[in-house]
Design an enzyme around this catalytic site. Structure first.
Site, mmCIF file in Angstrom:
data_model
loop_
_atom_site.group_PDB
_atom_site.id
_atom_site.type_symbol
_atom_site.label_atom_id
_atom_site.label_comp_id
_atom_site.label_asym_id
_atom_site.label_seq_id
_atom_site.Cartn_x
_atom_site.Cartn_y
_atom_site.Cartn_z
ATOM 1 N N LYS A 94 0.706 -1.160 0.087
ATOM 2 C CA LYS A 94 -0.149 0.018 0.176
ATOM 3 C C LYS A 94 0.796 1.404 -0.099
ATOM 4 C CE LYS A 94 -3.481 2.171 2.999
ATOM 5 N NZ LYS A 94 -2.847 3.516 2.996
ATOM 6 N N LYS A 153 5.119 8.709 -8.928
ATOM 7 C CA LYS A 153 5.704 9.652 -8.145
ATOM 8 C C LYS A 153 7.265 9.781 -8.537
ATOM 9 C CE LYS A 153 4.539 8.612 -3.925
ATOM 10 N NZ LYS A 153 3.851 7.457 -4.354
ATOM 11 N N LYS A 192 7.605 0.629 1.115
ATOM 12 C CA LYS A 192 8.044 -0.168 0.198
ATOM 13 C C LYS A 192 9.274 0.492 -0.177
ATOM 14 C CE LYS A 192 4.914 0.635 -3.055
ATOM 15 N NZ LYS A 192 4.096 1.462 -2.090
ATOM 16 N N ASP A 214 -2.072 -0.885 -4.873
ATOM 17 C CA ASP A 214 -3.027 -1.546 -4.660
ATOM 18 C C ASP A 214 -3.682 -2.368 -6.147
ATOM 19 O OD1 ASP A 214 -4.576 -0.830 -2.155
ATOM 20 O OD2 ASP A 214 -4.069 0.935 -2.858
#
Lengths: 445, 292
Positions: free
Chosen positions: B14, B45, B19, B131
C-alpha cells in the site's frame, strides 16, 4: 460475463454520432480517438449505408486526434486541442463537434472541458460518445441531446404551426433522407411547418430555432427518446412517439396520431388520408393483375430493427396481403421495450399473428426459421414454407438462398444496393417498396 | 555469463507503507554483498530510488519518452549507492492519462532492449505502487517478468487489504506463468499485537513472513540525509535487519500461490481482530490476550 453479439447490425456510439453529424448540414465532426476508429467507422457507414459516401467532411477526411501510446500515457487533451484548432483553421463549417472514443474516455480525457476552455461559443461542441456507451442509436441520441441542450436557442416564442420530427436515425435507416422527406410532406399536409434536421433543404438555423416548435414527433418507440426528454427538459416542448409508417394501414394511423396530437380537425385528417389513398391505390392497383396471374403472394420472414420490422410487417400483412410468418428483431432492447413492441405485432387487420423473436445475433436467423417451420425430412406429404420472401439486410442474403426464398435488403447493413433518394416510409415509400419487392419476384422473367 | 539467471523480484504494498524504503535498503544491502542490482521504480511519483542517490530525482523513462520517440534504456539508467542501477518508470501528471499504461510501456521497453542481460545483473527489483488498481500495475507479475513477489505490509487493516488484493492478482496470473508469492515483509512491527495480526493473516492466506521490520528512528534519520539505512547507519540494528532480509530474499527460491481471502472473509477476519484489540485497550483479560 455478458453475452456477446454475433454479427451486430450497428456500430458503436461514436459511429452513430459520426453518421448523425455527417448528416447535418455544415457540421464537421472531430474525433478524439485512435486512428483505427475513424477508418473503421467510415467503412461501416459507407459499406452498410447503401454507399452513402464521405459527404462534406466524412469518410477518410474525418478530422481525428489519432491518439497513440504517448497520448494514452500522458493524456490526450493537448493533442485534442491542437486538432480542434487546426481543423477550425482548415475545414470550413458552421459547427465543429468533438466526439470521443473508448480509449480516451478510459484514461479520463475531458473533451467537454477542452471545448469549454477554447471558448468558441456556439461553433464548437463536445460529447462523450465512447463506443462502450452503446451502439449507433445511442450515439444519435447523445449528439441530438447535446445540440438540443446547448445549440438550440432557449426562450424563443412558440410558433403554433411548427413541429420537429426525428427518430429516423441517419445511416442506421439507410433511406433516412428520403423517409424524412416523405414524412415531412405528410405532416405539412396537416398544415404545419416541419423541421427534420437531417432531411432535404434543412438548415442549421432551423435547428437553432427548433425550440419554437409546439410538438416533437419521434417516429420511433426506441430511438431518439432520450433526445426528446432532453428537449422537453430544456425547452418545455412535449413529444409523442409514433410507429414508423409504411403503406396505407401504417400511414393512416400515423396521420391520425399526429393530427390528433396537434389538435387538427377530423376533416383535415380525413381529407389528407383520402387524398393520399387516392394516389396510392391508383398506382398500386396496376400490380393487381400480375399479382393474381403470377400468384405473387408470399410467406414472409422479416429480420431487422425495431422501427422497420413493425412497419414492414403491417404493410406486408394488411396492404400487400402477404403472410408474415416470422419476425426477428436484432436490436439491443430492454425488457420493457420488448414488451411494448410485442403489442405492435398483434393487431393486424388480416388477423395474422406472426411469431416475434428478439435475438441480438444476426447469425441465428436460419436457426429460428428452421425452428419456426418444420424442416423437410422427406415425408410423403410436406407442407413447406414456400414460396417465401425474406426482407432484411445484406446479412440475410445467404440465409434466403438456403431456404430458397427471394430477398430484399431494406435495413442496415445494405451493401448490395446503392441508395440515393429512395424512401420506404408513408404512402409514397410503400409504392417504391412494392416496386422493389415485385421487381425481385419478376426479375427472372 | 550468457546462461546466468537473473533473479527478478517485485515488491508491492500500500502507498506510504515503506515499500521504497525497504526496497532501497534491500538493493543497498545486496550490492554490499557484491551482487549487481537494478532497482526499477514503478510509481508515477518516481521517488523509489531517491535514497540510493542522495535524495536526488532522476529523469524517468516516461519523461524521456515524452520528449523523444525512441529511448535507449542506457539513457535512463543512473548509478546510485554502491553501483545500484536506478531506473524510474515515471508517469503522467496526477489526474491525467494512464499511469498503468505508462508502467507497461516502461517495463516493456527494458525487456525489448535486453538491458538486464547486457548489464550482467544478478537482481532486478521492481518497486511497485500499491493496490494493483489496474492491469498496468500487474505487469511485473505477469508476462514472465518477475518470478517472486514480496509484499510490504504493516498490521493496519488497509495495508493488509492491499496485500490481500495483490494476492488476488497473483492468484489470477499464477496459471498463466505469472510470478508467485515469496512472502510478506512485515513493516513497522513494534506492538506485540501487530506481529500477531500479520502472523494470523499469513496463516489464513497460506504464505509466510519473510522478516519483521520494526519502525525505527534510524530509518527516518537516514532518509532525511537522502540515504538508505545501509549507507547512513551501516552498523545499526536496523541495517542488520535489512541485511538479513536481503540475504533471505537472495536465497529465496520457492514461491507459492497464495490463497487470498474473499471480501466477506477479510471483513470477518478484521472484525475478529477489532474485538480482540478493543478487549486489550479496555484491559479486559482473556485467555488469548493474557499472554501479551
Amino acid at each position: 460475463m455478458g453475452k456477446f453479439v454475433d454479427r451486430p447490425k450497428y456500430i458503436c456510439a461514436m459511429g452513430g454520432a459520426v453518421a448523425t453529424l455527417n448528416a447535418l448540414p455544415g457540421v464537421v465532426p472531430i474525433l478524439h480517438a485512435a486512428a483505427g476508429c475513424g477508418f473503421n467507422i467510415s467503412n461501416a457507414i459507407n459499406g452498410g449505408g447503401g454507399y452513402v459516401g464521405s459527404g462534406y467532411c466524412g469518410g477518410q477526411s474525418l478530422p481525428s486526434s489519432n491518439v497513440f501510446e504517448k497520448e494514452i500515457v500522458f493524456g490526450g487533451e493537448g493533442r485534442l486541442e491542437q486538432q480542434i484548432l487546426s481543423t477550425m483553421e482548415i475545414a470550413e463549417a458552421d459547427i465543429y463537434f468533438v466526439i470521443t472514443g473508448c480509449m480516451v474516455e478510459m484514461i479520463g480525457d475531458d473533451a467537454v472541458s477542452v471545448v469549454k476552455r477554447l471558448n468558441k461559443g456556439k461553433r464548437l461542441f463536445a460529447a462523450d460518445t465512447g463506443g462502450f456507451r452503446g451502439n449507433s442509436y445511442k450515439g444519435y441520441d447523445i449528439v441530438l441531446s447535446k445540440l438540443f441542450s446547448e445549440y438550440v436557442q432557449t426562450g424563443l416564442e412558440k410558433d403554433e404551426r411548427l413541429v420537429n420530427l426525428w427518430g429516423i436515425v441517419p445511416v442506421q435507416d439507410v433511406y433516412w433522407k428520403g423517409n424524412l422527406r416523405v414524412l415531412k410532406k405528410l405532416v405539412e399536409g396537416l398544415g404545419y411547418k416541419v423541421n427534420t434536421f437531417f432531411g432535404e433543404d434543412e438548415t442549421l438555423e432551423d435547428l437553432k430555432e427548433s425550440s419554437k416548435a409546439i410538438l416533437n414527433i419521434v417516429v420511433s418507440d426506441t430511438y431518439g427518446i432520450d433526445a426528446a426528454k432532453t428537449f422537453k427538459e430544456v425547452h418545455d416542448t412535449d413529444y409523442i412517439t409514433t410507429d414508423f409508417p409504411i403503406g396505407d394501414h401504417g400511414t393512416a394511423r400515423f396521420i391520425k396520431e399526429v393530427g390528433t396530437a396537434l389538435g387538427a380537425s377530423n376533416e383535415v385528417i380525413n381529407a389528407l388520408i383520402k387524398k393520399e389513398r387516392k394516389r396510392y391505390y391508383g398506382y398500386l392497383e396496376r400490380v393487381v393483375d400480375a399479382y393474381s396471374d403470377f400468384d405473387l403472394q408470399r410467406y414472409a420472414v422479416i429480420v431487422g430493427d425495431a422501427n422497420y420490422t413493425q412497419g414492414l410487417t403491417r404493410f406486408l400483412s394488411d396492404d400487400l396481403g402477404w403472410l408474415p410468418e416470422l419476425v426477428i428483431i436484432n436490436d439491443l432492447l430492454e425488457e420493457e421495450q420488448k414488451e411494448f413492441l410485442r403489442r405492435k405485432f398483434s393487431d393486424y387487420e388480416s388477423g395474422i399473428k406472426p411469431e416475434l423473436v428478439f435475438d441480438t445475433d444476426a447469425s441465428s436467423v436460419l436457426k429460428h426459421i428452421n425452428r419456426h417451420w418444420e424442416v423437410n425430412k422427406n415425408p410423403r406429404y410436406y407442407d413447406s414454407m414456400t414460396p417465401a420472401f425474406l426482407i432484411g439486410s445484406s446479412f440475410e442474403k445467404e440465409t434466403a438462398q438456403k431456404i430458397k426464398a427471394q430477398h430484399l435488403s431494406v435495413m442496415y447493413p445494405v451493401s448490395n444496393r446503392v441508395v440515393l433518394d429512395r424512401a420506404y416510409a408513408g404512402f409514397e415509400g410503400a409504392l417504391t417498396l412494392t416496386e422493389d419487392i415485385f421487381s425481385v419476384l419478376l426479375e427472372s422473367r | 555469463m550468457a546462461n546466468k539467471k537473473i533473479k527478478q523480484i517485485a515488491i508491492y504494498g500500500k502507498g506510504g507503507i515503506g515499500k521504497s524504503t525497504t526496497t532501497s535498503n534491500i538493493s543497498a544491502a545486496l550490492v554490499k554483498q557484491g551482487f549487481k542490482v537494478m532497482q526499477f521504480g514503478c510509481d508515477p511519483k518516481s521517488d523509489s530510488t531517491n535514497t540510493l542517490r542522495g535524495g536526488k530525482y532522476i529523469p524517468t523513462v516516461l519523461d524521456t519518452l515524452r520528449e523523444k520517440t525512441t529511448v535507449k534504456a542506457s539513457e535512463v539508467i543512473h548509478e546510485g549507492f554502491g553501483g545500484v542501477y536506478c531506473v524510474e518508470a515515471g508517469g503522467p501528471a496526477p489526474g491525467v492519462g494512464c499511469a498503468g499504461r505508462g508502467i507497461i510501456t516502461a517495463v516493456q521497453l527494458f525487456k525489448q532492449q535486453r538491458v538486464f542481460e547486457e548489464l550482467d545483473l544478478d537482481f532486478v527489483i521492481y518497486d511497485v505502487l500499491g493496490d494493483v488498481v489496474c492491469g498496468g500495475f500487474a505487469v511485473p507479475i505477469r508476462e514472465g517478468i518477475a518470478e517472486h513477489v514480496f509484499t510490504v505490509s504493516s498490521a493496519d487493516f488497509m495495508a493488509v487489504y492491499a496485500a490481500n488484493n495483490l494476492f488476488r492478482g497473483i492468484h489470477k496470473y499464477s496459471n498463466a506463468g505469472g510470478a508467485l508469492l515469496g512472502g510478506v515483509i512485515a513493516n513497522s512491527i513494534n506492538a506485540p499485537y501487530a506481529k500477531e495480526i500479520i502472523d494470523d493473516f499469513v496463516k489464513q492466506t497460506k504464505t509466510q513472513v519473510v522478516e519483521y521490520v520494526p519502525r525505527s528512528v534510524t530509518v527516518t534519520q537516514s532518509e532525511l540525509q537522502g540515504k538508505t539505512t545501509i549507507e547512513a547507519a551501516p552498523n545499526s540494528e536496523q541495517a542488520k535487519i535489512y541485511t538479513r532480509l536481503a540475504l533471505k530474499i537472495a536465497e529465496h527460491t520457492e514461491s507459492k500461490v497464495p490463497e487470498p481471502l474473499d471480501v466477506h472473509e477479510l471483513r470477518e477476519w478484521a472484525s475478529k481482530w477489532a474485538d480482540h484489540l478493543l478487549a486489550l485497550e479496555t484491559g479486559e483479560v482473556t485467555s488469548k490476550a493474557s499472554c501479551i
